[in-house]
Design a protein around this motif. Structure first.
Motif, short mmCIF file in Angstrom:
data_model
loop_
_atom_site.label_atom_id
_atom_site.label_comp_id
_atom_site.label_asym_id
_atom_site.label_seq_id
_atom_site.Cartn_x
_atom_site.Cartn_y
_atom_site.Cartn_z
N ALA A 1 47.80 25.92 16.75
CA ALA A 1 48.07 26.27 18.15
C ALA A 1 49.16 25.38 18.72
O ALA A 1 50.12 25.85 19.35
N LYS A 2 49.04 24.09 18.48
CA LYS A 2 49.99 23.13 19.02
C LYS A 2 51.39 23.34 18.44
O LYS A 2 52.38 23.37 19.17
N ASN B 1 52.64 26.09 16.90
CA ASN B 1 53.19 27.38 17.30
C ASN B 1 53.66 27.36 18.75
O ASN B 1 54.67 27.98 19.08
N GLU B 2 52.96 26.67 19.60
CA GLU B 2 53.35 26.58 21.00
C GLU B 2 54.65 25.78 21.16
O GLU B 2 55.52 26.16 21.94
N GLU C 1 52.10 33.90 21.59
CA GLU C 1 51.13 33.53 22.62
C GLU C 1 49.74 34.00 22.22
O GLU C 1 48.76 33.28 22.35
N VAL D 1 48.55 31.76 19.45
CA VAL D 1 48.14 30.45 19.97
C VAL D 1 46.74 30.56 20.58
O VAL D 1 45.88 29.71 20.33
N TYR E 1 44.22 30.86 17.75
CA TYR E 1 43.98 29.56 17.13
C TYR E 1 43.07 28.69 17.99
O TYR E 1 42.17 28.02 17.48
N ARG E 2 43.32 28.68 19.29
CA ARG E 2 42.48 27.87 20.18
C ARG E 2 41.03 28.37 20.18
O ARG E 2 40.10 27.58 20.18
#
Length: 149
Positions: free
Chosen positions: A98-99, A101-102, A121, A124, A127-128
């Motif tokens: 997530a981190k 990709n963001e 988005e 992300v 993933y979160r």
């Protein structure tokens, strides 16, 4: 020194150890399971992994009162590994994905890049969610908690 257009990376032997309660995390294993290519340097990936380990260890702190190692809380073995090790790895890997990709989605500012960022988005968020689910499973809680107001 050469230029690698496809973003390949040189394998590292970097293993991140935290408190002895938790399993260690190999940088290359994270890179492999969440498909992070060589565009993300080992130093940046290591920093992201460390940040996730700190966050997840904080969220799982209550488990330390129940056992001497996270693996002692396993309810089953998968491929001769405690299920808790897989869930911990899943939480870390999904948080890192997530981190990363963001942070890396903004490089292409064309229309196609904008669409790609919108699609990322959703990834992300997925993933979160997966990170949170792994943490909840480790804590022995359900995925969804509903309260009446």
């Amino acid at each position: 020194m050469g230029f690698v257009a496809n973003g390949n990376h040189t394998p590292s032997e970097i293993v991140i150890e935290s408190d002895s309660f938790y399993p260690s995390i190999a940088l290359d294993h994270i890179r492999q399971i969440v498909r992070i290519d060589g565009a993300v340097t080992n130093d940046r990936l290591k920093q992201a992994i460390i940040e996730e380990i700190i966050d997840i260890n904080r969220l799982l702190k209550s488990l330390k009162d129940k056992a001497t190692q996270l693996s002692d809380l396993a309810t089953t073995q998968i491929n001769e590994q405690p299920d808790t090790d897989y869930l911990y790895l899943s939480a870390v890997a999904n948080g890192v994905a997530a981190k990363i990709n963001e942070n890396y989605r903004n490089y292409d500012s064309s229309n196609a890049g904008g669409k790609k960022a919108e699609d990322a988005e959703l990834t992300v968020d997925d993933y979160r969610r997966n990170k949170q689910w792994a943490i909840l499973q480790l804590l022995g809680e359900n995925h969804t908690v509903v309260e009446l107001i």
